[in-house]
Design an enzyme around this catalytic site. Structure first.
Site, PDB file in Angstrom:
ATOM      1  N   TYR A  53       0.777 -27.563   1.395  1.00 55.06           N
ATOM      2  CA  TYR A  53       1.133 -26.583   0.306  1.00 55.06           C
ATOM      3  C   TYR A  53       0.586 -27.339  -1.214  1.00 55.06           C
ATOM      4  CZ  TYR A  53       3.515 -23.481   3.344  1.00 55.06           C
ATOM      5  OH  TYR A  53       3.649 -22.641   4.141  1.00 55.06           O
ATOM      6  N   GLN A  86       1.464 -10.216   0.607  1.00 54.81           N
ATOM      7  CA  GLN A  86       1.726 -11.168   1.386  1.00 54.81           C
ATOM      8  C   GLN A  86       1.355 -12.712   0.993  1.00 54.81           C
ATOM      9  OE1 GLN A  86       1.296  -9.916   5.690  1.00 54.81           O
ATOM     10  NE2 GLN A  86       0.212  -8.499   4.659  1.00 54.81           N
ATOM     11  N   ASN A  87       0.342 -12.456  -0.105  1.00 51.20           N
ATOM     12  CA  ASN A  87      -0.453 -13.974  -0.443  1.00 51.20           C
ATOM     13  C   ASN A  87       0.446 -14.797  -1.366  1.00 51.20           C
ATOM     14  OD1 ASN A  87      -2.253 -12.563   0.733  1.00 51.20           O
ATOM     15  ND2 ASN A  87      -3.583 -12.234  -1.406  1.00 51.20           N
ATOM     16  N   ASP A  89      -0.871 -17.076  -3.428  1.00 50.32           N
ATOM     17  CA  ASP A  89      -1.492 -17.052  -4.631  1.00 50.32           C
ATOM     18  C   ASP A  89      -1.286 -16.103  -5.643  1.00 50.32           C
ATOM     19  OD1 ASP A  89      -3.377 -14.740  -4.974  1.00 50.32           O
ATOM     20  OD2 ASP A  89      -4.288 -15.538  -3.077  1.00 50.32           O
ATOM     21  N   HIS A 104       6.116 -13.316   0.433  1.00 49.84           N
ATOM     22  CA  HIS A 104       6.154 -14.418   0.842  1.00 49.84           C
ATOM     23  C   HIS A 104       6.247 -15.769   0.017  1.00 49.84           C
ATOM     24  CE1 HIS A 104       4.221 -12.724   4.796  1.00 49.84           C
ATOM     25  NE2 HIS A 104       5.345 -12.390   4.662  1.00 49.84           N
ATOM     26  N   GLY A 170      -7.138  -6.216   3.321  1.00 47.96           N
ATOM     27  CA  GLY A 170      -7.332  -7.746   3.917  1.00 47.96           C
ATOM     28  C   GLY A 170      -6.282  -8.209   4.419  1.00 47.96           C
ATOM     29  N   THR A 171      -5.388  -7.362   5.373  1.00 43.66           N
ATOM     30  CA  THR A 171      -4.374  -7.880   6.127  1.00 43.66           C
ATOM     31  C   THR A 171      -4.499  -7.662   7.615  1.00 43.66           C
ATOM     32  OG1 THR A 171      -1.831  -8.301   6.555  1.00 43.66           O
ATOM     33  CG2 THR A 171      -2.818  -6.193   5.209  1.00 43.66           C
TER      34      THR A 171
END
Ligand code: OAD
Length: 232
Positions: A53, A86-87, A89, A104, A170-171
């Site tokens: 991470y 879900q990112n 960033d 997440h 994009g998932t």
């Protein structure tokens, strides 16, 4: 304003240079997910998890939001936009999106291993073995690992249930409970999906599939939504 709910995954950040997970060359091709993204992995090798991470966080520092992030901000002029991501960033926030819910967790926060409410903004700095919370417990990334509860999922389900337009970008839609949010989309709410590849979505719903990368796909979506909006 109509409520536009957007569920994003790692594909939305791909054109910012951040890797997806399951595509060829994706993160899970080079790392064992259970070693770096589970509590069992943490107990086995904390240094490895922290390094994984810390590297993601350092990379994020140099990444910039792309066209897809930017256009989702522009859409706020026409719609009440809520992003569920879900990112881990922070590119939606850095682009300027006002309402972003992270399912997440987020790379720029650390939290106490023993007191989950003790959460600290750490920016792009690493977390090292021996870094402690104010109660003296080791810090970990504020990321939801496999096998852990997803605290924001109830809020996400409530938001999704109020969608008037729902967009998935994009998932791969294989990780639950996030992927299950599509079942909360109201019956008459149109669903758009932007992805260059096939995605696991329920066959009982009609889905407008824009088979493009996020940047190009979101431009097409914007043109369609705005022309529909102006026709009303
Ligand atoms: P995946 O790697 O499973 O899926 C990425 C999706 O993005 C695929 O459908 C790709 O086709 C698509 N994609 C690739 N490039 C794209 C581009 N330029 N534009 C648009 N789409 C593109 O990643 P996620 O679905 O985000 O969880 O993964 C979900 C969760 O699994 C992550 O949040 C993470 C991971 O394990 C945790 O770590 C808890």
């Amino acid at each position: 304003m109509k409520k536009l709910v957007v569920l994003t995954g790692s594909g939305v950040s791909s054109e910012s240079g951040l890797k997806t997970f399951r595509d060829s060359g994706g993160l899970w091709e080079n790392f064992d997910v259970m070693e770096v993204a589970s509590y069992a992995g943490w107990l086995k090798n904390m240094e490895l998890v922290l390094k994984f991470y810390n590297d993601r966080r350092a990379q994020l520092k140099n990444a910039v939001p792309n066209m897809a992030h930017d256009i989702l901000v522009e859409l706020e002029q026409y719609f009440d936009v809520q992003i569920i991501t879900q990112n881990v960033d922070n590119l939606h926030e850095r682009a300027g999106s006002k309402n972003v819910l992270h399912l997440h967790g987020i790379l720029t926060q650390a939290r106490s291993c023993e007191v989950p409410d003790l959460i600290y903004d750490i920016g792009y700095n690493p977390i090292n073995p021996g870094d402690k919370c104010e109660k003296g417990f080791q810090l970990r990334p504020n990321i939801v690992w496999f096998g852990e509860a997803v605290p924001a999922i109830e809020q996400a389900a409530l938001i999704t249930a109020e969608a008037e337009i729902f967009v998935v970008i994009g998932t791969s839609m294989v990780v639950y409970p996030a992927a299950g949010l599509i079942d909360y989309v109201p019956k008459n709410c149109p669903i758009f999906l932007i992805d260059p590849n096939d995605v696991a979505v329920p066959i009982y719903r009609h889905i407008h599939f824009i088979r493009e990368k996020a940047g190009t796909g979101v431009i097409q979506l914007k043109d369609k939504l705005i022309s529909d909006h102006q026709r009303l």
